[in-house]
Structures are given as C-alpha cells and as structure tokens.
Motif scaffolding. Structure first.
Motif, PDB file in Angstrom:
ATOM      1  N   GLY A  12       0.822  -1.048  -0.208  1.00 22.38           N
ATOM      2  CA  GLY A  12      -0.068   0.168   0.107  1.00 22.38           C
ATOM      3  C   GLY A  12       0.824   1.247  -0.128  1.00 22.38           C
ATOM      4  N   VAL A  13       0.507   2.311   0.675  1.00 19.84           N
ATOM      5  CA  VAL A  13       1.113   3.590   0.630  1.00 19.84           C
ATOM      6  C   VAL A  13       2.453   3.361   1.187  1.00 19.84           C
ATOM      7  N   MET A  14       2.352   2.877   2.391  1.00 20.27           N
ATOM      8  CA  MET A  14       3.730   2.788   3.235  1.00 20.27           C
ATOM      9  C   MET A  14       4.955   1.863   2.312  1.00 20.27           C
ATOM     10  N   ASP A  35       1.855  -9.266  -1.405  1.00 21.24           N
ATOM     11  CA  ASP A  35       0.380  -8.723  -1.194  1.00 21.24           C
ATOM     12  C   ASP A  35      -0.857  -9.633  -1.896  1.00 21.24           C
ATOM     13  N   ALA A  68       4.585  -4.070   5.847  1.00 16.56           N
ATOM     14  CA  ALA A  68       3.852  -2.670   5.943  1.00 16.56           C
ATOM     15  C   ALA A  68       2.402  -3.086   5.617  1.00 16.56           C
ATOM     16  N   ASN A  71      -2.525  -3.347  10.532  1.00 20.98           N
ATOM     17  CA  ASN A  71      -1.767  -3.383  11.782  1.00 20.98           C
ATOM     18  C   ASN A  71      -2.322  -4.554  12.287  1.00 20.98           C
ATOM     19  N   HIS A  74       0.251  -7.277  11.859  1.00 20.54           N
ATOM     20  CA  HIS A  74       1.627  -7.201  12.261  1.00 20.54           C
ATOM     21  C   HIS A  74       2.196  -8.129  13.136  1.00 20.54           C
ATOM     22  N   GLU A  91       6.603  -2.098  10.379  1.00 18.98           N
ATOM     23  CA  GLU A  91       5.967  -0.930  10.425  1.00 18.98           C
ATOM     24  C   GLU A  91       5.208  -0.661  11.872  1.00 18.98           C
ATOM     25  N   LYS A  92       5.291   0.801  12.275  1.00 16.47           N
ATOM     26  CA  LYS A  92       4.360   0.835  13.621  1.00 16.47           C
ATOM     27  C   LYS A  92       2.998   0.750  13.331  1.00 16.47           C
ATOM     28  N   HIS A 120      10.093   5.841  12.268  1.00 13.07           N
ATOM     29  CA  HIS A 120      11.237   6.503  11.794  1.00 13.07           C
ATOM     30  C   HIS A 120      11.908   7.546  12.193  1.00 13.07           C
ATOM     31  N   HIS A 177       3.949   8.743  17.275  1.00 13.83           N
ATOM     32  CA  HIS A 177       5.366   9.146  17.082  1.00 13.83           C
ATOM     33  C   HIS A 177       5.631  10.150  17.971  1.00 13.83           C
TER      34      HIS A 177
HETATM   35  N1  NAD Z   1       5.829   5.161   9.712  1.00 13.15           N
HETATM   36  C1  NAD Z   1       4.677   6.002   9.386  1.00 13.15           C
HETATM   37  O1  NAD Z   1       4.887   7.027   9.759  1.00 13.15           O
HETATM   38  C2  NAD Z   1       3.561   5.389   8.815  1.00 13.15           C
HETATM   39  C3  NAD Z   1       2.539   5.985   8.125  1.00 13.15           C
HETATM   40  C4  NAD Z   1       1.544   5.442   7.319  1.00 13.15           C
HETATM   41  C5  NAD Z   1       1.397   4.190   7.949  1.00 13.15           C
HETATM   42  N2  NAD Z   1       2.163   3.342   8.493  1.00 13.15           N
HETATM   43  C6  NAD Z   1       1.678   1.947   8.882  1.00 13.15           C
HETATM   44  O2  NAD Z   1       2.060   1.204   7.745  1.00 13.15           O
HETATM   45  C7  NAD Z   1       1.081   0.063   7.395  1.00 13.15           C
HETATM   46  C8  NAD Z   1       0.456   0.251   6.232  1.00 13.15           C
HETATM   47  O3  NAD Z   1      -0.098   1.435   6.024  1.00 13.15           O
HETATM   48  P1  NAD Z   1      -0.481   2.036   4.690  1.00 13.15           P
HETATM   49  O4  NAD Z   1      -0.986   3.306   4.682  1.00 13.15           O
HETATM   50  O5  NAD Z   1       0.504   1.370   3.642  1.00 13.15           O
HETATM   51  O6  NAD Z   1      -1.919   0.806   4.458  1.00 13.15           O
HETATM   52  P2  NAD Z   1      -2.563   0.598   3.001  1.00 13.15           P
HETATM   53  O7  NAD Z   1      -4.098   0.212   3.306  1.00 13.15           O
HETATM   54  O8  NAD Z   1      -2.379   1.588   1.941  1.00 13.15           O
HETATM   55  O9  NAD Z   1      -1.703  -0.719   2.475  1.00 13.15           O
HETATM   56  C9  NAD Z   1      -1.865  -2.031   3.047  1.00 13.15           C
HETATM   57  C10 NAD Z   1      -1.565  -3.017   1.945  1.00 13.15           C
HETATM   58  O10 NAD Z   1      -1.718  -4.203   2.590  1.00 13.15           O
HETATM   59  C11 NAD Z   1      -2.069  -5.121   1.740  1.00 13.15           C
HETATM   60  N3  NAD Z   1      -2.577  -6.309   2.749  1.00 13.15           N
HETATM   61  C12 NAD Z   1      -3.732  -6.355   3.180  1.00 13.15           C
HETATM   62  N4  NAD Z   1      -3.563  -7.755   4.008  1.00 13.15           N
HETATM   63  C13 NAD Z   1      -2.345  -8.336   3.814  1.00 13.15           C
HETATM   64  C14 NAD Z   1      -1.679  -9.631   4.232  1.00 13.15           C
HETATM   65  N5  NAD Z   1      -2.391 -10.414   4.854  1.00 13.15           N
HETATM   66  N6  NAD Z   1      -0.484  -9.571   3.722  1.00 13.15           N
HETATM   67  C15 NAD Z   1       0.209  -8.706   2.938  1.00 13.15           C
HETATM   68  N7  NAD Z   1      -0.222  -7.673   2.611  1.00 13.15           N
HETATM   69  C16 NAD Z   1      -1.716  -7.487   2.831  1.00 13.15           C
HETATM   70  C17 NAD Z   1      -3.276  -4.449   1.238  1.00 13.15           C
HETATM   71  O11 NAD Z   1      -3.823  -5.181  -0.058  1.00 13.15           O
HETATM   72  C18 NAD Z   1      -2.454  -3.135   1.041  1.00 13.15           C
HETATM   73  O12 NAD Z   1      -1.938  -3.208  -0.123  1.00 13.15           O
HETATM   74  C19 NAD Z   1       0.275   0.165   8.927  1.00 13.15           C
HETATM   75  O13 NAD Z   1       0.775  -0.763   9.749  1.00 13.15           O
HETATM   76  C20 NAD Z   1       0.343   1.750   9.215  1.00 13.15           C
HETATM   77  O14 NAD Z   1       0.254   1.729  10.687  1.00 13.15           O
HETATM   78  C21 NAD Z   1       3.305   3.737   9.192  1.00 13.15           C
END
Ligand code: NAD
Length: 356
Positions: A12-14, A35, A68, A71, A74, A91-92, A120, A177
C-alpha cells in the motif's frame, strides 16, 4: 558490500514508500513484494508478487523483509518471518494492544531474530542532534517537555467511515510518534492524565487531546494536539519529513524542553542559557545559541541503513519490540486516563528491567 535482498509485505502507501527507499539505497535490492490483493507495486518495480508468505519464503532468497501490511496482521506476520529466521523492519504500531505485543516478544525471546520497529523519526538527524545536546547535559536536569501537534485535517478525511469512530483519532493515528520521541529524548514515562474533546467536529472520534505526563526522571510534560486546528506547529509541518502530505512551516518549532541549565527547541535546535559568569536568575538576559539542524538527510534512507546494520549484526535495533511495546502501553493508558479522568500509572513490565 553486497546489496541486501529485501521483500516488502503489504503493497500500500507505506509499502510503496519503502520500495522507493530500497531502490535508492546503494546497499539494498528490492527482490519481491508479497500482497494477496494487489500486483500493482510489484509490476511498477518489476519484481515478482507472491500471494502469501509461504510462497514468498519458498521462492525468494531474502536477507530481510519490510512488513507494511494492516496493523491487525503485524504480529502474526512478524512471528512467521521470525520462524523462517528473517530479520524484519516492522511498521508501527508494533501490535494492536499490549497483550498481542507481549506474545510477539515471547516468541522473539525464543527465536532470537531481530526486529526493527518503524518509528522512523528516531532516524532523523535532527533528533540525533537534539539527543546529543540533551545527553551532554547542556540542559541540566530536565524539568519540562512541551510538545505540540496541531493541524487541520481536510473535512474529506472524515468521509472514510473508520476515520469517524473512536480509536482512529489523533491519539492513535498521529501522536504515537510524538510519544515515542518524548520517551527517546527524555526517558520513560511513569504516569499520565488526559482530556479529549469532540467539540470541533462533533464526531465520535476525538479531534483534540491534551495529555499530561510524569517522566521517571521527575520531569513533567504536556502533549497538546488537535486535527481540527489551523496551526503551523507540529513535527510534520516543522520538518520536511512528510512534505508530500504536509505543507511545511520550517521556521517553527514543536517541542520545547527546559531544564536547570538551559532550554532547547526542536526541530530548529535553538538552545538558550545564561552567560557562564552571570547569576542564574530570571533577571539575567538569556543567550540564544543555534546548532544548525541537519535537514538534508532522508529519514527513510537512514532507517534502511540502520536496518542493514541490524541484518548484518552490526547494530541493535534503535527501536526494538521491547522498546516499542511501551508506546502501545502508553496509548492504552492515555485512553484510559481520558475515559476515567484519573491518573493512570504505566504498568512496569518485568522483562524490561532484566534486559535494560
Ligand atoms: N511510519 C509511519 O509514519 C506510517 C505512516 C503510515 C502508515 N504506517 C503503517 O504502515 C502500515 C501500512 O499502512 P498503509 O497506509 O500503507 O496501508 P494501505 O492500506 O495503503 O496498505 C496496506 C496493504 O497491505 C495489503 N494487505 C492486506 N492484507 C495483507 C496481508 N495479509 N499480507 C500482505 N499484505 C496485505 C493491502 O492489499 C494493501 O496493499 C500500517 O501498519 C500503518 O500503521 C506507518
């Protein structure tokens, strides 16, 4: 040095942020994505996408993984990786709650596989500079730690249903954070009080929160935050760490720390004290000293460099599960304090002392 072969779990985004970081890093190579629901990231980076961890581990040669995914996966994902002996950047948040985090730590103690938790901001050079100033004793005995995170989330943010319900507010999403950095810079927190408000948006989820903390070293702190306030004060606005999402106000500070010998504002690293040969008194003019903040380095690259050192056994994780569990405890205690309007003491976890 041979590039470390790394896979991303959760595209996803992270996941994308980590993929971009890995391909930029001279000592890392992105070898796969895992994924179950999306091939897009793998296609973009021209690597295979595996639908589950079994498939990933059976097909890819790996030195480490970045977890990532959402949650709620994790802990189970990190445990499966540890069973395969693979070092993780997780990831947190570490886990959904303390109980779950403890189950991860129990497995880790048996398997002894390192995990770096993705707090981070600790890898930001400005935080390292601030820590050096504090650890050198320049502030003397710290008395107060005042932190702010105030920003206006666009109204459309709340069109997403889960953003409107309790548990998805500014505390759980954003402040973890800041709490992590308060602990990193000034040591562990002993107890908390808190108040929340839903007055600005009239949603179930809190839009504003004030948190009082008592640190174990005797100092007191406040963390005041709102996602319904127009303000230039907050880590995301005052650093350039997240400038794709946040407009920056780099001349402003968001943490103010004062002690018996001086005061420090972060991230601009202005340090205030009295001239050496003058009376320590409120009537004496302060000197403002400026340490040039190192704003150049990419915090995600720094995190990855540290992760590579962890894989190589050259460094202990700067944020380990045993450390990050205390952030999870804090969130739970702050929520409890806000709900009961009482001081809540953070439960001491025995193993923390043994391994300190
Ligand atoms: N460090 C930071 O500042 C920060 C910022 C944003 C998000 N995060 C953390 O990053 C993690 C992801 O957040 P995001 O915003 O990228 O979410 P997101 O919803 O954009 O992406 C999650 C991805 O995980 C996939 N997914 C779902 N179930 C799965 C599985 N069982 N195995 C593998 N992939 C699977 C989904 O298809 C999706 O592509 C979260 O834990 C969030 O807390 C951290």
């Amino acid at each position: 040095m041979q590039a470390k072969k790394i896979a991303i779990i959760g595209a996803g985004v992270m996941g994308k942020k980590h993929a971009q970081t890995i391909v930029k890093h001279p000592h890392a190579e992105l070898v796969a994505v895992c994924d179950p629901f999306s091939d897009v990231l793998a296609q973009e980076f021209n690597v295979p996408n595996y639908k589950d961890l079994e498939e990933l581990f059976n097909n890819a040669e790996l030195d480490g993984v970045v977890i990532a995914n959402p949650n709620r996966f994790h802990v189970s994902t990190a445990i499966q990786c540890m069973e395969y002996g693979i070092t993780c950047l997780l990831e947190k948040p570490l886990a959904l709650n303390t109980e779950e985090a403890l189950s991860l730590i129990e497995v880790q103690q048996k398997l002894n596989v390192p995990i770096l938790v993705g707090h981070h901001r600790r890898h930001n050079k400005i935080i390292q500079q601030a820590k050096e100033i504090i650890d050198a004793g320049s502030l003397g005995q710290i008395n107060t730690f005042n932190a702010l995170w105030s920003v206006y989330k666009p109204d459309s943010y709340f069109d997403i249903e889960w953003h409107r319900v309790a548990g998805a507010g500014v505390l759980a999403i954003n402040l973890v954070h800041d709490l992590d950095l308060m602990r990193y810079l000034n040591g562990e927190i002993e107890s908390v009080q808190a108040m929340t408000s839903t007055k600005n948006r009239s949603l179930e989820v809190e839009d504003t929160i004030s948190i009082l903390v008592r640190f174990k070293n005797g100092s007191l702190g406040t963390l005041l935050a709102s996602d319904a306030a127009v303000s230039p004060w907050g880590w995301d606005q005052n650093t350039e760490e997240n400038k794709n999402s946040f407009a920056v106000s780099p001349d402003q500070d968001c943490y103010f720390i004062s002690g018996s010998e001086g005061a420090l504002s972060i991230p601009n690293l202005e340090y205030w004290n009295y001239p050496k040969d003058q009376l320590k008194s409120w009537a004496t003019p302060l000197i403002k000293n400026k340490v040039e903040p190192n704003k150049e380095e990419d915090v995600y690259i720094n995190q990855l460099t540290h992760f590579i050192d962890v894989i190589d056994g050259k460094a202990e994780p700067i944020s380990s599960p045993k450390d990050a569990i205390q952030n999870i405890q804090l969130l739970e205690c702050i929520e409890q304090a806000a709900n009961t309007q009482r001081t809540v003491h953070i439960e001491h976890l025995e193993f923390l002392q043994k391994t300190a």
